[in-house]
Structures are given as structure tokens and as C-alpha cells.
Design an enzyme around this catalytic site. Structure first.
Site, PDB file in Angstrom:
ATOM      1  N   ILE A  70     -18.663  74.766 -19.983  1.00 38.51           N
ATOM      2  CA  ILE A  70     -17.645  73.536 -20.471  1.00 38.51           C
ATOM      3  C   ILE A  70     -16.271  74.017 -20.911  1.00 38.51           C
ATOM      4  CG2 ILE A  70     -17.107  71.509 -21.860  1.00 38.51           C
ATOM      5  CD1 ILE A  70     -20.534  71.059 -21.249  1.00 38.51           C
ATOM      6  N   ASP A 120     -15.610  87.962 -33.239  1.00 36.75           N
ATOM      7  CA  ASP A 120     -17.029  88.094 -33.082  1.00 36.75           C
ATOM      8  C   ASP A 120     -17.676  87.058 -34.035  1.00 36.75           C
ATOM      9  OD1 ASP A 120     -19.686  88.570 -32.781  1.00 36.75           O
ATOM     10  OD2 ASP A 120     -19.885  90.790 -33.504  1.00 36.75           O
ATOM     11  N   LYS A 233     -26.182  71.846 -34.904  1.00 31.15           N
ATOM     12  CA  LYS A 233     -24.984  70.974 -34.600  1.00 31.15           C
ATOM     13  C   LYS A 233     -25.018  69.623 -35.554  1.00 31.15           C
ATOM     14  CE  LYS A 233     -23.974  72.399 -30.669  1.00 31.15           C
ATOM     15  NZ  LYS A 233     -22.803  72.693 -30.268  1.00 31.15           N
ATOM     16  N   THR A 272     -24.572  74.497 -17.378  1.00 29.43           N
ATOM     17  CA  THR A 272     -23.908  75.482 -18.019  1.00 29.43           C
ATOM     18  C   THR A 272     -24.866  76.676 -18.109  1.00 29.43           C
ATOM     19  OG1 THR A 272     -24.615  75.062 -20.144  1.00 29.43           O
ATOM     20  CG2 THR A 272     -22.433  73.830 -19.555  1.00 29.43           C
TER      21      THR A 272
END
Length: 422
Positions: A70, A120, A233, A272
Site C-alpha cells: 500500500i 533503519d 497498532k 500486500t
């Protein structure tokens, strides 16, 4: 061509070359019903298309995870609208793959303003190096948008993994790296002129609904990929809301209201690399099953391009800047949160303090390790130079010794004269 065929069929009936099953109205109805149902399922699972449009020329967009899935679809769409893209990638800009990718992206979008910076996200030191370099500029560099698409997902059944700095991988990449990056870049966001539309877009996932409470530590025995991913999340959303509140209370030197808004986006389930890794369980057998049954993922999951539509809506919809930030966008519309603790200030405070302590502890440990490594390198270089110096002295001594031996073997002038006279 179709009209004469329809006319002939209406007048003379179905032609003889039409198969028997197609002559049966009931069979024909079933085929049409199945195909129609599949079409409706596909249209529904693909989601809504972004209705917003905006000229992005001159706008600087910083994006993580912009080389696959995405994130790549979002990068391509924004670049095609003229935005200046700054890709934060783990690979250095000199990497052949990344150089080819950026070259192809510039050519296909006709936009030369696409660059890469090495960051990173598994290293707090790497994040600090980039972010401090970005804000260490006078006057402040332009920054219109930050899109945090980078995320990692460990397949079910796999063991818990840690970064080189000793932090659980999904917690680091999905949450802590974004916390660290935005915490350092927040002065750059606050320094943007008042008339500039500044947005921070945080893609999330509906898995946050099933996350364990953030106030409860996730012990190693209770750890699972599903819980760890959902928890990262949820933490990211709690932090995003707290960041919006901090931006709202900031008093600009010009006395004008703050113009930076944070938006959360649920792009939905898409095909994905992360989703493929999750479905295949990270195994060759799972990948084989995935390829054989690819019709189902194709039917039920969005393409990366359709998954990017809600992110593009959050990036370009003009009406979003008329209200407060902290909104959750799904299917190109505002929706409500499913967890109340996302707006809980006490939870946000505890999470913020714990995150700062973890980063501070990690950076101190890594700084000490780097100091030891530097000292070891210097010691090795010193020993190497001493060895080289010793070898040079030994070589010089050997050359002098050899010269003496050759001089002794060589006849003297008197001996050569006597030899000539004789």
C-alpha cells in the site's frame, strides 16, 4: 454485431451452434446469478475509490514503507500529482534495487523530485541520526506530510523475534519507531507556516480492537504474533491522539492556531506482502496453497492500489482541515473508534512515559556498545600500525644486512687492480 444477433435470436430463436446448457433458461439464470454475485462481492471487497483530488505540486511528503504494498501505491499516486517524495528506507540510496526503483518511479510519474533517505526503523540510533539531521536546519525545512506505512508482521506460529537492540520486533517497527521519529520531528511540524496544510497520516488496522489492554504488560509466555501486532497498532493510535493534543495546545510564536493534524486510516485487508506472509504462515507449503487458491484472495482482498484509496483521501480531502485532527478514516469516510482507551489521557501518559524510558535506556546501552566498539577498532588500528611499523623496521634491517653481505662479497678496488695487473 450484437444487434443483428439479438434480432435474429428474437425472430428465429436461439441458433443451433449455442450449447445445450445455454438454451436452458434455468441454467442460464444460475450462471448469470453466480457471475453477478462474484462481481458484487469483488466490488464490495475492493472498497470505495478516493473522491478527493488535490494539486500536490511543491508539497514535501515523507513516507515510510513506500517501496512495497500500500505504501508503494500511495507513493506512486502522490508522485504522479507532483509531490516531492522523501522515502525513508532501510537500504542506502546507493543500493541497486532502490536506485532502479526510484528511477522507474521518476520515469513513470514524470516527477524527478523523488529521493531516499536511509533510516533503519529497527534502530533508535538510526532514527535519531536522520531526524536530528532533518530538523538541524535554519530556516526549517518544508514538511507538508508524514505518512507512516511501514509495518512488520510475524506469521502465526513463529517464534518471538527481537531487534539487534533487544526490543520485540513488531513493537519496535510498528509503534516505537514511529513514536521516536515523530517525537523528534515534532519541532519541524510546529515550525511550518500557518497557511500550510500539514498532515500526519498513520495507517492502522482493525486488529487493534482485539488488542490486550496497554496497561497490562505482554509477557513472553503470553506473547503471540496476533496479540503483539494488535497491541502495537493500538499503542500507535493512543500515541497519535496524544500527539494531536500536544500540537493543539502548542502556542505558536505568531499567535495563530496550530495547523498540523493527525489522521488515522484503516486501509482494509489488501494483498500486500505482509498479508501474503500472514496467510502463507511464512512457509513454502503455505505459499503453494496460496498460489493454487489465489482466486479467493483476489476475490476477497483489495489490491494495494485500492487499499491506498483511504490514505489518499486523508492526504487530499479539503474538508478534513476544517475540523480538529485525530479522526479515523475508513473507506474514504470518517468512522468512530472501537476502543475508548484510544482517547484516554491516563493511558496515553503511561504509554508516553514508558516509551521515552525504553528509548532512553536503549540509546544509552547502544551508545556504550558503540563506544566499546570504537575503542576496540582504535586499539586494532593501533596494533595494526605498530605491526606495520615493526615490519618496515625489520624490512629495513634486512635490506641493510643484505647490503653488507653483498658488499663483503664484492672485490675491493685494490683487489681489482691486482687482478688487472696480473
Amino acid at each position: 454485431m450484437p444487434l443483428p444477433f439479438i434480432y435474429e435470436t428474437f425472430v428465429n430463436g436461439i441458433p443451433e451452434w449455442v450449447p445445450g446448457w445455454a438454451r436452458d433458461p434455468w441454467t442460464l439464470f444460475q450462471v448469470v446469478a453466480v457471475l453477478g454475485s462474484l462481481y458484487l462481492i469483488k466490488m464490495y471487497s475492493s472498497g470505495r475509490t478516493n473522491p478527493a483530488e488535490k494539486n500536490m505540486h511543491g508539497r514535501v511528503v515523507m513516507i515510510t514503507g513506500g517501496t512495497s504494498g500500500i505504501g508503494a501505491a500511495t507513493t506512486r499516486e502522490l508522485a504522479s500529482r507532483g509531490a516531492q517524495i522523501v522515502l525513508l528506507t532501510r537500504l542506502p540510496p546507493s543500493n541497486p534495487f532502490l536506485a532502479d526503483y526510484i528511477g522507474e518511479l521518476r520515469e513513470s510519474t514524470k516527477n524527478e523530485m523523488i529521493y531516499a533517505e536511509q533510516v533503519d526503523l529497527t534502530s533508535t540510533h538510526s532514527i535519531r541520526q536522520f531526524a536530528t539531521k532533518w530538523i538541524d536546519n535554519s530556516p526549517p525545512r518544508r514538511l507538508d506530510m508524514i505518512i507512516l506505512c511501514a509495518a512488520t508482521l510475524i506469521p502465526p506460529g513463529k517464534a518471538r523475534t527481537q531487534t539487534d537492540e533487544g526490543i520485540e520486533e513488531m513493537w519496535m517497527v510498528n509503534y516505537l519507531a514511529n513514536f521516536h521519529l515523530l517525537s523528534i520531528l515534532s519541532p519541524a511540524l510546529r515550525a511550518q507556516p500557518f497557511d500550510r496544510d500539514v498532515r500526519v497520516i498513520i495507517p492502522t488496522c482493525s486488529s487493534y480492537i482485539a488488542s490486550p489492554p496497554l496497561t497490562d504488560a505482554l509477557a513472553k509466555k503470553q506473547w503471540s504474533p496476533k496479540k503483539a501486532y494488535a497491541r502495537s497498532k493500538l499503542a500507535l493510535m493512543v500515541f497519535g491522539q496524544a500527539l494531536q493534543k500536544q500540537l493543539d495546545v502548542y502556542k505558536r510564536p505568531d499567535g495563530l492556531p496550530m495547523n498540523t493534524r493527525v489522521f488515522f486510516v484503516d486501509p482494509g485487508l489488501a494483498r500486500t506482502p505482509g498479508m501474503r506472509r500472514w496467510l502463507t504462515r511464512g512457509s513454502i507449503l503455505g505459499l503453494s496453497v496460496y498460489l493454487v487458491s489465489y482466486f479467493l484472495p483476489w476475490l476477497l482482498l483489495k489490491s494495494p492500489e485500492m487499499g491506498a484509496q483511504s490514505i489518499l483521501y486523508a492526504a487530499m480531502e479539503a474538508s478534513l482541515v476544517r475540523g480538529p485532527g485525530g479522526k479515523l478514516i475508513k473507506e474514504c469516510m470518517e468512522v468512530d473508534y472501537a476502543r475508548m482507551e484510544i482517547k484516554n489521557e491516563e493511558v496515553a501518559k503511561q504509554l508516553w512515559e514508558a516509551s521515552e524510558k525504553l528509548i532512553e535506556k536503549t540509546e544509552k546501552e547502544q551508545a556504550a556498545l558503540r563506544a566499546l566498539e570504537k575503542k576496540a577498532r582504535e586499539e586494532n588500528e593501533k596494533q595494526k600500525k605498530e605491526m606495520e611499523k615493526k615490519e618496515e623496521i625489520e624490512a629495513l634491517a634486512a635490506a641493510i644486512k643484505k647490503g653488507k653481505k653483498e658488499a663483503e662479497k664484492k672485490p675491493s678496488r685494490k683487489q681489482r687492480k691486482q687482478a688487472n695487473n696480473s
